[in-house]
Scaffold this motif. Structure first.
Motif, PDB file in Angstrom:
ATOM      1  N   LEU A  28     -37.007 -12.277 145.255  1.00  0.00           N
ATOM      2  CA  LEU A  28     -37.792 -12.563 144.140  1.00  0.00           C
ATOM      3  C   LEU A  28     -37.929 -14.495 144.041  1.00  0.00           C
ATOM      4  CD1 LEU A  28     -37.364 -10.168 140.821  1.00  0.00           C
ATOM      5  CD2 LEU A  28     -38.895 -10.459 143.179  1.00  0.00           C
ATOM      6  N   SER A  29     -37.283 -15.226 145.199  1.00  0.00           N
ATOM      7  CA  SER A  29     -37.341 -16.693 145.444  1.00  0.00           C
ATOM      8  C   SER A  29     -38.985 -17.309 145.979  1.00  0.00           C
ATOM      9  CB  SER A  29     -36.371 -17.320 145.729  1.00  0.00           C
ATOM     10  OG  SER A  29     -37.102 -18.745 145.991  1.00  0.00           O
ATOM     11  N   LEU A  30     -39.700 -18.193 145.145  1.00  0.00           N
ATOM     12  CA  LEU A  30     -40.298 -18.616 146.439  1.00  0.00           C
ATOM     13  C   LEU A  30     -40.328 -19.901 147.443  1.00  0.00           C
ATOM     14  CD1 LEU A  30     -42.833 -18.405 143.411  1.00  0.00           C
ATOM     15  CD2 LEU A  30     -43.077 -17.031 144.364  1.00  0.00           C
ATOM     16  N   GLU A  31     -39.144 -19.857 147.434  1.00  0.00           N
ATOM     17  CA  GLU A  31     -38.878 -20.751 148.021  1.00  0.00           C
ATOM     18  C   GLU A  31     -39.056 -20.682 149.478  1.00  0.00           C
ATOM     19  OE1 GLU A  31     -37.663 -25.119 148.741  1.00  0.00           O
ATOM     20  OE2 GLU A  31     -37.223 -23.755 146.918  1.00  0.00           O
ATOM     21  N   PRO A  32     -39.242 -18.801 149.949  1.00  0.00           N
ATOM     22  CA  PRO A  32     -39.741 -19.036 151.577  1.00  0.00           C
ATOM     23  C   PRO A  32     -41.060 -18.833 152.017  1.00  0.00           C
ATOM     24  CG  PRO A  32     -38.079 -17.362 150.742  1.00  0.00           C
ATOM     25  CD  PRO A  32     -38.780 -18.251 149.449  1.00  0.00           C
ATOM     26  N   LEU A  33     -41.776 -18.940 150.630  1.00  0.00           N
ATOM     27  CA  LEU A  33     -43.430 -18.802 150.954  1.00  0.00           C
ATOM     28  C   LEU A  33     -43.945 -20.875 150.876  1.00  0.00           C
ATOM     29  CD1 LEU A  33     -46.748 -18.242 149.836  1.00  0.00           C
ATOM     30  CD2 LEU A  33     -45.982 -18.678 147.131  1.00  0.00           C
ATOM     31  N   TYR A  34     -42.932 -21.648 150.334  1.00  0.00           N
ATOM     32  CA  TYR A  34     -42.943 -23.424 150.126  1.00  0.00           C
ATOM     33  C   TYR A  34     -42.688 -23.975 151.267  1.00  0.00           C
ATOM     34  CZ  TYR A  34     -45.144 -22.235 144.951  1.00  0.00           C
ATOM     35  OH  TYR A  34     -44.985 -21.896 144.269  1.00  0.00           O
ATOM     36  N   ASN A  35     -41.885 -23.406 151.689  1.00  0.00           N
ATOM     37  CA  ASN A  35     -40.799 -24.187 152.799  1.00  0.00           C
ATOM     38  C   ASN A  35     -42.254 -23.762 154.342  1.00  0.00           C
ATOM     39  OD1 ASN A  35     -38.823 -24.705 151.764  1.00  0.00           O
ATOM     40  ND2 ASN A  35     -37.734 -23.353 152.726  1.00  0.00           N
ATOM     41  N   TYR A  36     -42.810 -22.726 154.095  1.00  0.00           N
ATOM     42  CA  TYR A  36     -43.834 -21.593 155.341  1.00  0.00           C
ATOM     43  C   TYR A  36     -44.748 -22.921 154.908  1.00  0.00           C
ATOM     44  CZ  TYR A  36     -47.298 -19.166 157.566  1.00  0.00           C
ATOM     45  OH  TYR A  36     -48.699 -19.601 157.377  1.00  0.00           O
ATOM     46  N   LEU A  37     -45.083 -23.051 153.793  1.00  0.00           N
ATOM     47  CA  LEU A  37     -46.287 -24.326 153.879  1.00  0.00           C
ATOM     48  C   LEU A  37     -46.038 -25.075 154.202  1.00  0.00           C
ATOM     49  CD1 LEU A  37     -47.971 -22.564 150.227  1.00  0.00           C
ATOM     50  CD2 LEU A  37     -48.623 -21.595 152.762  1.00  0.00           C
ATOM     51  N   ARG A  38     -45.116 -26.521 153.979  1.00  0.00           N
ATOM     52  CA  ARG A  38     -44.896 -27.139 153.454  1.00  0.00           C
ATOM     53  C   ARG A  38     -44.234 -27.499 155.291  1.00  0.00           C
ATOM     54  NH1 ARG A  38     -41.621 -26.961 148.825  1.00  0.00           N
ATOM     55  NH2 ARG A  38     -39.778 -26.688 150.758  1.00  0.00           N
ATOM     56  N   GLU A  39     -43.726 -26.463 156.116  1.00  0.00           N
ATOM     57  CA  GLU A  39     -43.513 -26.946 157.473  1.00  0.00           C
ATOM     58  C   GLU A  39     -44.564 -26.227 158.654  1.00  0.00           C
ATOM     59  OE1 GLU A  39     -40.670 -23.425 158.628  1.00  0.00           O
ATOM     60  OE2 GLU A  39     -39.576 -24.239 157.510  1.00  0.00           O
ATOM     61  N   ASN A  40     -46.387 -25.741 157.937  1.00  0.00           N
ATOM     62  CA  ASN A  40     -47.175 -25.729 158.128  1.00  0.00           C
ATOM     63  C   ASN A  40     -48.491 -26.510 158.102  1.00  0.00           C
ATOM     64  OD1 ASN A  40     -47.195 -22.697 160.364  1.00  0.00           O
ATOM     65  ND2 ASN A  40     -45.852 -22.428 158.429  1.00  0.00           N
ATOM     66  N   GLU A  41     -47.846 -27.983 157.247  1.00  0.00           N
ATOM     67  CA  GLU A  41     -48.883 -28.994 156.720  1.00  0.00           C
ATOM     68  C   GLU A  41     -49.891 -28.161 155.257  1.00  0.00           C
ATOM     69  OE1 GLU A  41     -49.713 -31.548 159.640  1.00  0.00           O
ATOM     70  OE2 GLU A  41     -47.712 -32.440 159.902  1.00  0.00           O
ATOM     71  N   LEU A  42     -49.480 -27.380 155.254  1.00  0.00           N
ATOM     72  CA  LEU A  42     -50.669 -26.111 154.267  1.00  0.00           C
ATOM     73  C   LEU A  42     -50.501 -26.391 152.977  1.00  0.00           C
ATOM     74  CD1 LEU A  42     -50.442 -22.606 156.001  1.00  0.00           C
ATOM     75  CD2 LEU A  42     -52.026 -24.456 156.267  1.00  0.00           C
ATOM     76  N   ASP A  43     -50.137 -27.699 152.795  1.00  0.00           N
ATOM     77  CA  ASP A  43     -49.088 -27.373 151.489  1.00  0.00           C
ATOM     78  C   ASP A  43     -50.324 -29.614 150.948  1.00  0.00           C
ATOM     79  OD1 ASP A  43     -47.759 -29.577 152.572  1.00  0.00           O
ATOM     80  OD2 ASP A  43     -46.333 -29.793 151.376  1.00  0.00           O
ATOM     81  N   GLN A  44     -50.821 -29.965 151.905  1.00  0.00           N
ATOM     82  CA  GLN A  44     -51.307 -31.139 151.543  1.00  0.00           C
ATOM     83  C   GLN A  44     -53.528 -30.669 150.821  1.00  0.00           C
ATOM     84  OE1 GLN A  44     -50.247 -33.693 152.256  1.00  0.00           O
ATOM     85  NE2 GLN A  44     -48.418 -32.467 153.137  1.00  0.00           N
TER      86      GLN A  44
END
Length: 706
Positions: A651-667
């Motif tokens: 129940l941690s969202l860290e893998p989700l946000y790590n994926y988005l940062r690594e794929n530059e989808l957090d911009q």
């Protein structure tokens, strides 16, 4: 931010003509004021310039210049959140406390949401729909609908969160289409994987329609897990009263048992039945221990007289089919050579039968022919046999025949059935389309037949993949009785085939044919009925109707409004039925909660009431959400992996946000919108031209010019 970029011209006239017009305009402007010798040069040239500018603006519009209006919008990346809203999530299992645990999981995840992202919340059970308030009352779980929703909207979201127990009870397994997604699904497990003790009613087999003076059988399938060495009492109730029970022992830790009950019907009407299993100590839920259903009991059996005038395997096949139905009382007789009759003479019956079935036809002068003709209010089904055609020609005008021969030929054809009407367009065609070319062939005569204008041809014959137009099964519902004619033989092969689809079709169709023909036609203008008397909460309730006018012709241009009222809470739902052709109307009322419902319908054309009718049906609770409540982590893992996401078991969202940062989808997402704008469409230039002309007029007045 919006910017305007000049793109060029789209001239209305050729360029050289435009140049000539421009020169003429400037020449006219100069000529208009060149004679003013006494006026100050400043005013003179101002007047020329003002008029020339107006002409220039109008000339420029003829060039049709256009610009690109480019707007750039910045928005945060979008994440879709899908919340399971099905009933299975209310079940308390192991450490999972039903809705309370589900709410805690949602709260824990929502507290981790990053504010730099936008979020769309959806609920899903049967379908996906917008919402955030979980009610956990969905009767089915369709995980495939989530994948379909993402496929339709996958360009808008960078990722998705899915709250689910991984149990789907409708549509196909979603993992096979998840690999087609362009954005990942991160699955969040809800529920518990603990092995628990449970007893449930898995299935009940029964006929929703029965008959008085018959004993009806009920088959109940009971499943259990974790109660080895214990036993339960399966209770059988009718209208709230216990009428029977049976003790079931569980010899193993996991087992399935079949319990049979019976009830004899003495009166007609609707009767509410219930199967109930009192809960055992330690059983994790009692929601799947009870199921209710309704049986409609119709008065009397159907008395069927089967008369055969030839020896043929079809005769035995149809008689066996009739005898297997408990509603039927079969009286058989066969005319043998020499005029001998075996079986019971129908002339000795104390009362008229409900249906006469003719296998072949009698010779003119046969007493059985006179008896059949005297039964002019009794429905008749006529089956062709090899020697029937010649007799049919001699009896062509008899009132129990639905077709006649215009050109009788002895040659036989091996044909396949070809369905002439659409599925569900006739009470005898309540089944999906079949591949009749895989069915056994039938034999019929290569003859020219004509049918009554009041009849309907359900099937014709197909020979070597070519339509013959020869009627094979014809029905007629005019007058005081129904008639049917079957112009083919060889049906016994449908009964004996190893193809289960063919044998099931044979059994269902001819059982329905016997039942439908034996029923008196209802000549009310409006007839409304549900497609079946009982539904479950997971099924769409389909209502059909037929409408005829005062001349008994199909009415195609009326409005039929129905009201479906619940007997429990008097809640009423209104629907308008859709005309499907030939005076037939239909409406899908969607899924309805458990209960008994009354249909009230009215047909109106203009200001004229064409008829009213009522019907009834019941909806039983669907147990599909409670049959299996153990969380399926394997499906959730595969669904996440195949879509490119992860299974968030902790129940941690860290893998989700790590994926988005690594794929530059957090911009922040920039969305550019471009729109072509033409100068001629903007009123500014016309307003400017009017203002310039106004200034010119004022200046003219200062020098006393009109």
């Amino acid at each position: 931010m919006a910017t305007f970029l000049f793109q060029g011209f789209n001239p209305i006239i050729p360029l050289f003509i435009w140049v000539l017009i421009l020169l003429v305009c400037f020449g006219v402007s100069w000529w208009s004021y060149s004679y003013l010798e006494s006026v100050k040069p400043v005013k003179k040239w101002s007047l020329i310039a003002l008029r020339g500018t107006v002409f220039a603006i109008l000339a420029m519009i003829l060039l049709n210049p256009f610009f690109i209006d480019r707007t750039v919008d910045r928005s945060s990346p979008l994440i879709n959140i899908y919340l399971d809203n099905s009933q299975s999530l209310t079940v308390e299992r192991g450490e999972y406390a039903g809705e309370e645990s589900y709410e805690q999981i949602r709260e824990e995840i929502f507290n981790q949401l990053d504010d730099s992202f936008d979020y769309n919340l959806y609920l899903f059970d049967r379908t996906v729909y917008e919402g955030s308030e979980v009610t956990a009352d969905g009767a089915v779980t369709n995980l495939q609908s989530v994948v379909d929703h993402k496929l339709e909207n996958q360009q808008s979201a960078v990722a998705s969160l899915l709250f689910s127990d991984g149990i789907y009870t409708q549509d196909r397994n979603p993992i096979f289409s998840a690999q087609n997604l362009s954005s990942p699904i991160f699955t969040i497990p809800v529920g518990d994987t603990t092995e628990v003790q449970d007893v449930l009613i898995a299935d009940i087999e029964y006929n929703s329609v029965s008959y008085t003076q018959t004993e009806q059988q009920f088959r109940v399938q009971v499943q259990q897990e974790g109660f080895e060495g214990e036993s339960v009492t399966v209770q059988f109730l009718k209208d709230g009263n216990l009428i029977d029970s049976e003790e079931v022992a569980f010899p193993e830790s996991v087992s399935s048992h079949t319990v049979r009950f019976s009830d004899r019907h003495e009166e007609e009407g609707f009767f509410d039945y219930e199967i109930n299993i009192p809960g055992l100590e330690g059983e994790f839920t009692l929601q799947n221990n009870r199921e209710r259903f309704t049986v409609e009991v119709i008065d009397e059996k159907t008395k069927i007289v089967s008369l055969s005038f030839e020896i043929h395997p079809d005769v035995g096949s149809f008689r066996r089919l009739i005898a297997t139905d408990s509603q039927n009382e079969l009286i058989s007789a066969t005319r043998l050579g020499g005029g001998n009759l075996t079986g019971q003479d129908p002339a000795d019956l104390d009362s008229d039968p409900d249906l006469i079935i003719l296998h072949g036809l009698p010779e003119p002068g046969d007493p059985l022919l006179e008896w059949v003709e005297s039964m002019d209010n009794v429905p008749v089904i006529y089956f062709l046999l090899p020697a029937s055609q010649q007799r049919h020609v001699r009896l062509d005008e008899r009132n129990f025949l639905t077709f006649s021969y215009e050109n009788a030929r002895q040659a036989l054809l091996d044909i396949h059935l070809m369905q002439e009407l659409e599925p569900y367009s006739h009470p005898l065609l309540e089944f999906s389309a079949q591949d009749y070319r895989r069915f056994p062939t039938l034999k019929t005569h290569r003859s020219d037949l004509s049918t009554s204008p009041l009849s309907e041809t359900l099937f014709t014959g197909e020979f070597q993949r070519e339509a013959t137009g020869i009627p094979v099964i014809v029905t007629e519902a005019a007058g005081s009785r129904r008639l049917a004619g079957v112009h083919a033989f060889g049906w016994h092969r449908f009964e004996t085939t190893a193809n289960e689809t063919v044998s099931a079709f044979y059994t269902q169709f001819f059982t329905d044919l016997f039942s439908w023909t034996a029923t008196s036609p209802d000549h009310r203008n409006l007839n409304i009925e549900p497609v079946k008397p009982s539904f479950t909460e997971t099924e769409d309730v389909e209502i059909r109707a037929t409408l005829v006018n005062e001349r008994q012709d199909p009415e195609t241009d009326a409005t039929i409004e129905i009201q479906i009222t619940s007997a429990q809470d008097d809640e009423t739902r209104n629907f308008i039925m859709r005309h499907t052709g030939g005076g037939n109307y239909r409406v899908n009322a969607g899924t309805l909660p458990e209960g008994v419902y009354q249909i009230n319908g009215e047909a109106v054309k203009g200001d004229r009431n064409m008829g009213e009718d009522q019907a009834r049906f019941d909806v039983s609770r669907s147990m599909v959400e409670f049959v299996n409540t153990q969380r399926d982590d394997q499906l959730l893992q595969q669904l996440a992996v195949r879509s490119g996401g992860e299974f968030l078991q902790d129940l941690s969202l860290e893998p989700l946000y790590n994926y988005l940062r690594e794929n530059e989808l957090d911009q922040a997402v920039e969305t550019t919108r471009e729109e072509t704008r033409y100068l001629s469409n903007h009123p500014f230039w016309f307003i400017l031209a009017i203002l310039l002309l106004a200034v010119e007029w004022i200046l003219r007045r200062t020098i006393s010019l009109p």
